[in-house]
Write an enzyme that holds these catalytic residues in place. Structure first.
Site, PDB file in Angstrom:
ATOM      1  N   LYS A 119      51.483  12.889  30.674  1.00 18.41           N
ATOM      2  CA  LYS A 119      51.715  13.429  32.018  1.00 18.41           C
ATOM      3  C   LYS A 119      52.331  14.809  31.967  1.00 18.41           C
ATOM      4  CE  LYS A 119      51.885   9.245  34.737  1.00 18.41           C
ATOM      5  NZ  LYS A 119      52.577   8.460  35.728  1.00 18.41           N
ATOM      6  N   LYS A 209      41.489   5.778  30.508  1.00 21.31           N
ATOM      7  CA  LYS A 209      41.684   4.629  31.395  1.00 21.31           C
ATOM      8  C   LYS A 209      41.389   4.992  32.847  1.00 21.31           C
ATOM      9  CE  LYS A 209      46.422   5.131  32.799  1.00 21.31           C
ATOM     10  NZ  LYS A 209      47.571   4.577  33.411  1.00 21.31           N
ATOM     11  N   LYS A 212      44.690   6.373  38.904  1.00 21.47           N
ATOM     12  CA  LYS A 212      44.690   6.904  40.260  1.00 21.47           C
ATOM     13  C   LYS A 212      44.896   8.416  40.281  1.00 21.47           C
ATOM     14  CE  LYS A 212      49.293   4.926  41.031  1.00 21.47           C
ATOM     15  NZ  LYS A 212      49.969   3.831  41.712  1.00 21.47           N
TER      16      LYS A 212
HETATM   17  P1  TYM Z   1      51.616   1.542  37.580  1.00 22.76           P
HETATM   18  O1  TYM Z   1      52.125   1.467  38.959  1.00 22.76           O
HETATM   19  O2  TYM Z   1      51.079   2.831  37.084  1.00 22.76           O
HETATM   20  O3  TYM Z   1      50.493   0.458  37.371  1.00 22.76           O
HETATM   21  C1  TYM Z   1      50.700  -0.905  37.751  1.00 22.76           C
HETATM   22  C2  TYM Z   1      50.136  -1.826  36.689  1.00 22.76           C
HETATM   23  O4  TYM Z   1      48.713  -1.634  36.581  1.00 22.76           O
HETATM   24  C3  TYM Z   1      48.362  -1.463  35.218  1.00 22.76           C
HETATM   25  N1  TYM Z   1      47.188  -0.580  35.132  1.00 22.76           N
HETATM   26  C4  TYM Z   1      46.072  -0.900  34.441  1.00 22.76           C
HETATM   27  N2  TYM Z   1      45.716  -1.989  33.757  1.00 22.76           N
HETATM   28  C5  TYM Z   1      44.489  -1.983  33.175  1.00 22.76           C
HETATM   29  N3  TYM Z   1      43.612  -0.950  33.278  1.00 22.76           N
HETATM   30  C6  TYM Z   1      43.928   0.174  33.969  1.00 22.76           C
HETATM   31  N4  TYM Z   1      43.066   1.167  34.066  1.00 22.76           N
HETATM   32  C7  TYM Z   1      45.208   0.235  34.593  1.00 22.76           C
HETATM   33  N5  TYM Z   1      45.845   1.174  35.345  1.00 22.76           N
HETATM   34  C8  TYM Z   1      47.045   0.655  35.669  1.00 22.76           C
HETATM   35  C9  TYM Z   1      49.595  -0.819  34.593  1.00 22.76           C
HETATM   36  O5  TYM Z   1      49.610  -1.002  33.193  1.00 22.76           O
HETATM   37  C10 TYM Z   1      50.700  -1.564  35.293  1.00 22.76           C
HETATM   38  O6  TYM Z   1      50.973  -2.790  34.660  1.00 22.76           O
HETATM   39  N6  TYM Z   1      55.853   1.668  35.012  1.00 22.76           N
HETATM   40  C11 TYM Z   1      54.947   0.824  35.747  1.00 22.76           C
HETATM   41  C12 TYM Z   1      55.594   0.203  36.947  1.00 22.76           C
HETATM   42  C13 TYM Z   1      56.863  -0.485  36.646  1.00 22.76           C
HETATM   43  C14 TYM Z   1      57.020  -1.737  35.994  1.00 22.76           C
HETATM   44  C15 TYM Z   1      58.413  -1.956  35.923  1.00 22.76           C
HETATM   45  C16 TYM Z   1      56.106  -2.649  35.495  1.00 22.76           C
HETATM   46  C17 TYM Z   1      58.114  -0.005  36.923  1.00 22.76           C
HETATM   47  N7  TYM Z   1      59.029  -0.893  36.505  1.00 22.76           N
HETATM   48  C18 TYM Z   1      58.939  -3.100  35.320  1.00 22.76           C
HETATM   49  C19 TYM Z   1      56.622  -3.789  34.884  1.00 22.76           C
HETATM   50  C20 TYM Z   1      58.015  -4.008  34.821  1.00 22.76           C
HETATM   51  C21 TYM Z   1      53.788   1.681  36.217  1.00 22.76           C
HETATM   52  O7  TYM Z   1      53.879   2.851  36.372  1.00 22.76           O
HETATM   53  O8  TYM Z   1      52.709   0.991  36.562  1.00 22.76           O
END
Ligand code: TYM
Length: 338
Positions: A119, A209, A212
């Site tokens: 990022k 991947k 968004k």
């Molecule tokens: P975030 O909000 O970017 O994404 C949410 C979840 O979706 C999964 N994900 C994917 N899985 C498979 N293929 C893809 N293309 C794909 N894009 C997104 C992400 O791996 C994620 O599990 N840091 C986290 C949010 C968070 C969190 C936490 C998660 C904050 N605190 C504590 C678990 C526990 C994040 O940015 O996910």
């Protein structure tokens, strides 16, 4: 926290897509539907994580509410006392524990986080925030405050999960047992019945991947896409010239991704293996995706916001209590409380 905790969060700063659903939300909802009673289920909106990179702040409230609606439309039952939905910023212990953990986290280990490196290269130096840098520490606090054992996440979050275990171990080695140690990534995958973290790829560039932050949106199936738009995106997905449907991410990432998406949407990919034409596979994936979106969007229209707000109130009170207990233990350990 008498029961083992399963926890995950989905950020709310943009449209969610099918990668989010299959990587994190669906495994969580499946657990909630089949195993609440045995486990405590925490599904939350990490709203403090929303602006580690620049966003339109006037849209954040709507985004948060939309995520909560998506949780319910994906099948999360709200009438079960073991299931909790909450907004991270409503529970101040998240920020407070983050600060304490920050002081035991190395600059070097944060600099090595792949997501930070990815990022930050996209942003100019002046726009890289300290929040983006220590994002994994906040994520560790999110997990450790509730003693979560299982954390369903996509492949891109694996490194953050490993850091969570590292910091938990480091704190416990220095101050004695403070946290429940989240299970290893391998144990997590076994628990959720997978052999690795899921990574749905971009339809136009299957080497990266589905994300968004993709500028064009052409390679991403958003939950808000019309079924027709999703169909078009899938029919134009990048493939290869090998003329052989095979599951092989190194040689045929586009086709392999379509096979994976098809399976996740309930299709049977084996029927297409060995075919020389890609059109029938694409059409089948497009049909499944279109009906998935139709059904999902139909459910979104029936969601009762009042019910969500009621549940938030109860969950946030309970989570404040649970998180507060962990925070107090840590405050005592580091000498901030007698
Ligand atoms: P975030 O909000 O970017 O994404 C949410 C979840 O979706 C999964 N994900 C994917 N899985 C498979 N293929 C893809 N293309 C794909 N894009 C997104 C992400 O791996 C994620 O599990 N840091 C986290 C949010 C968070 C969190 C936490 C998660 C904050 N605190 C504590 C678990 C526990 C994040 O940015 O996910």
């Amino acid at each position: 926290m008498d029961k083992e905790v399963i926890l995950t969060g989905l950020r709310a700063n943009n449209d969610l897509h099918i990668g989010h659903i299959f990587g994190a939300l669906q495994p969580m909802v499946d657990m909630a539907v089949h195993h609440a009673g045995k486990y405590q289920i925490n599904l939350f909106v990490p709203d403090l994580h929303s602006f580690t990179t620049p966003i339109d702040h006037s849209k954040l409230q709507d985004g948060i509410m939309n995520n909560l609606r998506i949780f319910v439309a994906a099948g999360l039952p709200l009438d079960n006392p073991d299931i909790h939905i909450y907004r991270q910023s409503y529970i101040p212990a998240h920020s407070e524990l983050t600060w304490i953990l920050d002081c035991f986290t190395g600059f070097g280990e944060m600099s090595r986080m792949t997501q930070f490196k990815d990022k930050s290269t996209k942003l100019g130096d002046d726009r890289i925030s300290v929040g983006l840098f220590n994002y994994p520490v906040l994520m560790a606090a999110d997990i450790l405050l509730y003693g979560a054992s299982y954390v369903p996440v996509g492949d891109d979050q694996t490194q953050h999960l490993e850091f969570t275990r590292d910091i938990a171990e480091r704190m416990s080695a220095k101050f004695g047992e403070l946290f429940v140690m989240p299970k290893s990534v391998k144990e997590q995958h076994e628990f959720f019945g997978k052999d690795q973290g899921l990574r749905i790829r971009d339809l136009m560039d299957p080497t990266k991947k589905m994300s968004k932050s993709d500028e064009t949106g052409k390679g991403v199936i958003f939950l808000s896409d019309t079924p027709e738009a999703a169909r078009k995106k899938i029919m134009s997905a990048a493939t290869d010239s090998l003329e052989n449907v095979q599951y092989d991410y190194s040689q045929q990432p586009g086709i392999s991704n379509l096979l994976d998406i098809y399976k996740l949407l309930g299709g049977k990919p084996d029927e297409f293996i060995g075919q020389s034409q890609y059109g029938p596979l694409k059409a089948a994936v497009a049909d499944k995706a279109a009906s998935f979106l139709e059904e999902f969007q139909g459910k979104m229209k029936t969601i009762d916001d009042h019910q969500i707000l009621q549940k938030l109130k109860v969950s946030e009170a309970e989570m404040t209590k649970q998180a507060g207990e962990t925070l107090y233990k840590v405050q005592q350990a580091v000498g901030l409380r007698a």
